[in-house]
Each structure stands twice: as C-alpha cells, then as structure tokens.
Design an enzyme around this catalytic site. Structure first.
Site, PDB file in Angstrom:
ATOM      1  N   GLY A 121      -5.447   9.529  15.540  1.00 22.34           N
ATOM      2  CA  GLY A 121      -5.412   9.381  14.087  1.00 22.34           C
ATOM      3  C   GLY A 121      -5.203   7.951  13.621  1.00 22.34           C
TER       4      GLY A 121
ATOM      5  CG  ASP B 174       1.528   4.713   4.542  1.00 18.43           C
ATOM      6  OD1 ASP B 174       1.323   4.651   5.769  1.00 18.43           O
ATOM      7  OD2 ASP B 174       0.625   4.951   3.712  1.00 18.43           O
TER       8      ASP B 174
ATOM      9  CG  HIS C  96       3.109   6.287  10.746  1.00 17.29           C
ATOM     10  ND1 HIS C  96       2.445   6.281   9.534  1.00 17.29           N
ATOM     11  CD2 HIS C  96       2.172   5.973  11.680  1.00 17.29           C
ATOM     12  CE1 HIS C  96       1.162   5.991   9.735  1.00 17.29           C
ATOM     13  NE2 HIS C  96       0.969   5.804  11.030  1.00 17.29           N
TER      14      HIS C  96
ATOM     15  CG  HIS D 138       0.712   1.223  12.179  1.00 21.75           C
ATOM     16  ND1 HIS D 138      -0.493   0.766  12.663  1.00 21.75           N
ATOM     17  CD2 HIS D 138       0.483   2.481  11.733  1.00 21.75           C
ATOM     18  CE1 HIS D 138      -1.402   1.706  12.510  1.00 21.75           C
ATOM     19  NE2 HIS D 138      -0.842   2.763  11.956  1.00 21.75           N
TER      20      HIS D 138
ATOM     21  CB  SER E  58      -6.820   4.681   9.796  1.00 22.51           C
ATOM     22  OG  SER E  58      -5.560   4.462   9.208  1.00 22.51           O
TER      23      SER E  58
HETATM   24  P1  AMP Z   1      -2.642   5.046  11.030  1.00 22.61           P
HETATM   25  O1  AMP Z   1      -3.541   6.092  10.458  1.00 22.61           O
HETATM   26  O2  AMP Z   1      -1.621   5.541  11.992  1.00 22.61           O
HETATM   27  O3  AMP Z   1      -3.448   3.867  11.562  1.00 22.61           O
HETATM   28  O4  AMP Z   1      -1.788   4.508   9.799  1.00 22.61           O
HETATM   29  C1  AMP Z   1      -2.227   3.531   8.915  1.00 22.61           C
HETATM   30  C2  AMP Z   1      -1.404   3.685   7.680  1.00 22.61           C
HETATM   31  O5  AMP Z   1      -1.529   2.496   6.919  1.00 22.61           O
HETATM   32  C3  AMP Z   1      -1.812   4.845   6.781  1.00 22.61           C
HETATM   33  O6  AMP Z   1      -0.730   5.738   6.627  1.00 22.61           O
HETATM   34  C4  AMP Z   1      -2.179   4.155   5.474  1.00 22.61           C
HETATM   35  O7  AMP Z   1      -1.811   4.901   4.348  1.00 22.61           O
HETATM   36  C5  AMP Z   1      -1.415   2.862   5.575  1.00 22.61           C
HETATM   37  N1  AMP Z   1      -1.935   1.742   4.797  1.00 22.61           N
HETATM   38  C6  AMP Z   1      -3.218   1.308   4.746  1.00 22.61           C
HETATM   39  N2  AMP Z   1      -3.311   0.236   3.938  1.00 22.61           N
HETATM   40  C7  AMP Z   1      -2.057  -0.010   3.489  1.00 22.61           C
HETATM   41  C8  AMP Z   1      -1.496  -0.995   2.612  1.00 22.61           C
HETATM   42  N3  AMP Z   1      -2.248  -1.948   2.045  1.00 22.61           N
HETATM   43  N4  AMP Z   1      -0.166  -0.948   2.355  1.00 22.61           N
HETATM   44  C9  AMP Z   1       0.592   0.010   2.929  1.00 22.61           C
HETATM   45  N5  AMP Z   1       0.138   0.957   3.765  1.00 22.61           N
HETATM   46  C10 AMP Z   1      -1.177   0.948   4.031  1.00 22.61           C
END
Ligand code: AMP
Length: 114
Positions: free
Chosen positions: A93, A28, A102, A100, A95
C-alpha cells in the site's frame, strides 16, 4: 524529488508536530484515524526494504520518536493504544517512495488489516 522531501526542505507546508536532526513528523493530509501522524527520516530511504545496516540507529530513532509523539499527543496509554504501520511496495500500500511510519490512534483499528 518526492512530496516528503519537499516537506523536509520547507518547499511545501505541513502541520509539523516534531522535528530533530534525523527526522520530521507531521499530520497526514488524509487522516485514516482521529490521530494520523507520519514520521519520516530526513535521509532519503525509499522504503524499509531498502534500508541498510548503517541505518540501524536511524530506524530505531524513528520508532522511539513515534512513541514520544504518542506520549506528547496523550495517546500513549494501553487502554486506548495506537498502531504504527510501515507500508512497503505495491501490495503493502505504499504510495510515497520515502520511508515513513504511520502513527494511528483515536479509534479501534481492525485486525487483520484490509
Ligand atoms: P503510504 O500510502 O504508506 O505511502 O502513505 C503515504 C501517506 O502520505 C498517505 O497517508 C497520504 O495521505 C500522505 N500524504 C501524501 N501527501 C501528503 C502531504 N502533502 N502532507 C501530509 N501527508 C501526505
């Protein structure tokens, strides 16, 4: 196209830790723990709530792969442990609208989550 699709196609770079026919995993960019890896399917599924019966094997593969990555990173032991999180929708939460998982480890994580 989401940012994760661009990572799958190689359009934008990522720190990739695992890749196979079905999924890709990378660190991440804004880690919330010393280890923070995202495991994503190559198939575009917006979120877990939109997965279908036909995705059963793929969803299982994501979880098994998360465990294997934890082993490879040396965090798959019960005295330390790790957490898998799937955020779904606004209150969850989420975004990035591409499913995905985590993988978080390396510090004690609060429960219940904030
Ligand atoms: P969520 O909030 O569960 O949708 O998680 C999305 C995650 O994607 C967040 O933890 C971000 O930090 C991560 N993220 C967004 N853009 C990137 C990227 N280009 N490379 C790696 N992680 C990313």
């Amino acid at each position: 196209m989401t940012i994760f699709e661009k990572i799958i196609t190689g359009e934008i770079p990522a720190d990739i830790v695992h890749q196979d026919d079905l999924c890709i995993a990378f660190h991440d960019v804004t880690p919330q723990a010393p280890t923070h890896v995202l495991i994503i399917p190559k198939k575009c599924i917006a979120r877990i709530g939109e997965a279908e019966e036909q995705d059963q094997a793929l969803l299982g593969h994501l979880l098994l792969t998360a465990g294997k990555i934890a082993s490879e990173l040396g965090i798959n032991h019960t005295d330390e442990g790790f957490r898998l999180v799937i955020n779904n929708g606004k209150n969850g939460g989420e975004s990035v609208p591409h499913l995905h998982v985590h993988l978080l480890a390396g510090r004690a994580l609060a429960w219940p989550p904030g």
